[in-house]
Scaffold this active site. Sequence first.
Site, PDB file in Angstrom:
ATOM      1  N   LYS A  57     -14.180  -0.195  -3.132  1.00 23.35           N
ATOM      2  CA  LYS A  57     -15.284   0.341  -2.201  1.00 23.35           C
ATOM      3  C   LYS A  57     -16.370   0.963  -3.106  1.00 23.35           C
ATOM      4  CE  LYS A  57     -12.197   0.849   1.794  1.00 23.35           C
ATOM      5  NZ  LYS A  57     -11.760   1.810   2.713  1.00 23.35           N
ATOM      6  N   GLU A 100       0.810  -1.207  -0.044  1.00 26.87           N
ATOM      7  CA  GLU A 100      -0.111  -0.071   0.030  1.00 26.87           C
ATOM      8  C   GLU A 100       0.814   1.119  -0.001  1.00 26.87           C
ATOM      9  OE1 GLU A 100      -4.493  -1.155   2.095  1.00 26.87           O
ATOM     10  OE2 GLU A 100      -3.090   0.478   2.978  1.00 26.87           O
ATOM     11  N   HIS A 130       8.073 -26.663  -1.907  1.00 27.51           N
ATOM     12  CA  HIS A 130       7.541 -27.951  -2.576  1.00 27.51           C
ATOM     13  C   HIS A 130       6.239 -27.409  -3.454  1.00 27.51           C
ATOM     14  CE1 HIS A 130       9.956 -30.904  -0.356  1.00 27.51           C
ATOM     15  NE2 HIS A 130      10.100 -29.762   0.383  1.00 27.51           N
TER      16      HIS A 130
END
Length: 434
Positions: free
Chosen positions: A420, A285, A306
């Site tokens: 948002k 951010e 792995h």
Amino acid sequence: MIKVDISNVWGDISLPDLLAVEKEVAAAHNILTEQTGPGSDFLGWLDLPVTEPTEEMLRIQAAADRIRESSDVFVVIGIGGSYLGPRAAIELMQGCNHNMGKGKGDPQIYFAGNGLSTRAWNELQRLLEGKDFSVAIISKSGTTTEPAIATRALRWMLERKYGTDGAKKRIFAITDPVNGALRQMATEEGWETFVIPPNVGGRYSVLTAVGLLPLAVAGLDINAIMAGAAQAKEAYDLRSFENPVWLYAGVRNLLYRRGKAIELLESFEPGFKMMGGWWQQLFGESEGKDGKGIFPVTAEFTADLHSLGQMIQQGERNIFETMIRFDAPEQKMVIGGDAKNLDGLNYLEGKTLDFVDEKAFLGTLAAHVDGGVPVITMDMGVLDDAKLGEMFYFFELACGVSAYMLGVNPFNQPGVEFYKRNMFKLLGKPGYES
Ligand code: PA5
């Protein structure tokens, strides 16, 4: 001090390269501490560490003691910077299964309001059944959808269980001192509150009540955490490449300029996973804007060797790694012998698990460097409460310096609003129709 080793990056950058950016690192560090860069009104986190407990810390500890006595479960509501830090710290210090066997006196701690999953909500309901619980609501604004929904529902559960007055004693709000919906709600309802200072952004807030209340409830020593951060504040103010903050910020920026656009932060501790999540938000951010930024990803070794190991070893050469190491704990696991030795492990008889882990680290490091991946290693030393505070401060400072080197404002997050707004429009929130 955290030891940052850059001896495994020389295939991609040279010493003259590093010396050439010294002035840039110095300038970025100065901009930060002299508070002259963009976003400088969000630099309150620089001065949060203290060596003596403040009045707020004493109140936090007192509230935590009450919660520990009265609750089997403590639910922490929050999302992003309002939850990642405390969850990261608890899992690192007490392990991913930290809730096992806990109850009143040393409550279980769960996190809510960090997503919109009905399954996760139903699971929390089951976990709370028949349990005494208390809730911390962490939100600077008080209007973030995910925590707001969880707040409404958990508050009603508390009121049904304990009555309005009983519930009041079990709800704690951590928010802006003056503004925002949560502040207003807490004032009207008479909930105990703690402060997120207005000049401290969410992802830099772990050393405020955001982190300290949950950590105190978890039984960690918040004074030691703050003392560790205070030591870091002093130690990492050094203005030279002897400062590991400078090395980390300088080298990651140089690697980015050489086309290494992805940083993989790895630890050999499963409990570090959420710490990786906190780091990911901090750097992601802070740096990911204006079309720039190193993409932060985390992995757990040896497990992810792995899964991601192949990609790291031979995939596109656009990544660099930062490998975190801690001193092994004192309690050892010793590998036993077996008469049949069908698994061929007897050559390790009598060796400790951390001996094998050390070799896995060294083997991985050599393989990845051979494969053309530059690796920064960080030796954190002994993991204790003070180290936790030091680590938080180290990464926050390194992030601020690194982001200013990159030429972005480390303290805003305009991009987070886009999803948002779309979601509010789709949900029909008044004011978001068009
Ligand atoms: O770092 C940030 O600023 C964000 O991650 C916020 O903490 C997050 O969006 C939650 O916001 P609020 O605390 O207002 O609920």
